[in-house]
Write an enzyme that holds these catalytic residues in place. Structure first.
Site, PDB file in Angstrom:
ATOM      1  N   SER A 138       0.847  -1.180   0.000  1.00 35.32           N
ATOM      2  CA  SER A 138       0.000   0.000   0.000  1.00 35.32           C
ATOM      3  C   SER A 138       0.891   1.241   0.000  1.00 35.32           C
ATOM      4  CB  SER A 138      -0.889   0.025   1.250  1.00 35.32           C
ATOM      5  OG  SER A 138      -1.699  -1.128   1.320  1.00 35.32           O
ATOM      6  N   THR A 175      -3.830   1.875   2.102  1.00 35.55           N
ATOM      7  CA  THR A 175      -4.132   3.238   1.666  1.00 35.55           C
ATOM      8  C   THR A 175      -5.600   3.547   1.888  1.00 35.55           C
ATOM      9  OG1 THR A 175      -2.384   3.047   0.010  1.00 35.55           O
ATOM     10  CG2 THR A 175      -3.956   4.839  -0.280  1.00 35.55           C
ATOM     11  N   ALA A 176      -6.441   2.535   1.804  1.00 34.22           N
ATOM     12  CA  ALA A 176      -7.869   2.730   2.073  1.00 34.22           C
ATOM     13  C   ALA A 176      -8.063   3.287   3.484  1.00 34.22           C
ATOM     14  CB  ALA A 176      -8.620   1.407   1.911  1.00 34.22           C
ATOM     15  N   HIS A 201     -10.375  -4.031  -3.470  1.00 31.19           N
ATOM     16  CA  HIS A 201     -10.374  -5.088  -4.478  1.00 31.19           C
ATOM     17  C   HIS A 201     -11.749  -5.224  -5.144  1.00 31.19           C
ATOM     18  CE1 HIS A 201      -6.318  -5.807  -3.356  1.00 31.19           C
ATOM     19  NE2 HIS A 201      -6.579  -6.373  -2.200  1.00 31.19           N
TER      20      HIS A 201
END
Length: 288
Positions: free
Chosen positions: A64, A116-117, A160
């Site tokens: 990430s 990163t989410a 995803h």
């Protein structure tokens, strides 16, 4: 075999997902020559790869972009292999219809604190003046939709292919973080990238970079063949949906970040530092 000509082992960590499988098809299935480098693929979820990268375990890994901010001493970012959300990205979903402000009053299932989410969700909360009010549990990314649908959690942060399938469970979109980021900054959201360990030395780092770019180019030029390989890792998706998902995350951004993509990486990490999610300023280093 003469030791001087023995292949150099390059362990590559990436997710067991259609986009990564598509990207690495040529390397994984000996479609392109790799010279004195021998690539061995290790498939694990992104949060596990993030944690392994903290220890410098793998020569090359998908990570990430958030996690990369903690890897600056060990790894450099490859200019190829990024997953860029161009007006789309991780999503917050819920069983009931709710607003973004409602999220400050519920518990959210998230796929990992190094993703990163998660960083982007923290930045969203920061924009609400509520950065310390995110209540969450970390659970495996592929269990989040079911956990929200069953009522175990009020909301979930999905990554995803769940971004394309969550409505099949009757769930509602609360926020698309890629859209929010684009509206805030005018930039795409850099979600993940490939990193290479610096101790390999500049020549090897550059050769790894070249070969990964060739693998991506091969997949884009032999799309049907690479997609058939990627389908082995497609959960709850037919070929049409898998093709759409791959197209979202393997495209011109993946061949090279470009100046716009590099600016997006720097802006995201700078915003993370400003908000106190990332404790230090980040000097982003790309392999030439």
């Amino acid at each position: 075999m003469n030791p001087s000509t023995s292949p150099q082992l390059i362990r590559v960590g990436h997710s067991p997902d259609p986009d990564d499988a598509f990207m690495f098809h040529a390397l994984a299935n000996d479609k392109i020559p790799t010279g004195n480098l021998r690539f061995v693929h290790e498939l694990q979820d992104i949060e596990t790869l993030n944690r392994r990268a903290m220890q410098g375990e793998l020569e090359v890994s998908a990570v990430s972009i958030h996690a990369y901010s903690f890897l600056l001493d060990k790894y450099a970012l490859l200019p190829t292999g990024c997953s860029m959300g161009d007006k789309y990205g991780p999503m917050v979903i819920a069983r009931k219809r709710m607003t973004v402000r409602d999220l400050t009053r519920v518990k959210v299932a998230v796929p990992g604190t190094m993703t990163t989410a998660f960083l982007t969700l923290k930045l969203l909360f920061d924009s609400l003046g509520a950065k310390d009010r995110l209540v969450y549990d970390v659970i495996p990314f592929d269990q989040i939709i079911a956990a929200v649908a069953s009522g175990k959690y009020d909301a979930g942060l999905i990554i995803h292919e769940g971004q394309l399938t969550f409505r099949n469970q009757g769930l509602n979109l609360v926020a698309d973080l890629g859209v929010w980021w684009q509206e805030k900054t005018g930039l795409p959201l850099p979600l993940g990238g490939n990193v290479v360990r610096k101790d390999l030395g500049e020549p090897t780092m550059q050769e790894v970079s070249r070969l990964i770019k060739e693998s991506i180019r091969y997949a884009l030029e032999h799309r049907q063949e690479a997609l058939e390989h990627a389908l082995k890792y497609a959960r709850d998706m037919d070929v049409t949906l898998a093709d759409k998902f791959v197209g979202m995350y393997v495209n011109h951004w993946t061949l090279d970040y470009g100046e716009h993509g590099r600016a997006a990486v720097r802006r995201l990490l700078a915003e993370g530092h400003r908000a106190g999610v990332i404790p230090h300023a980040c000097d982003v280093e790309f392999v030439n």
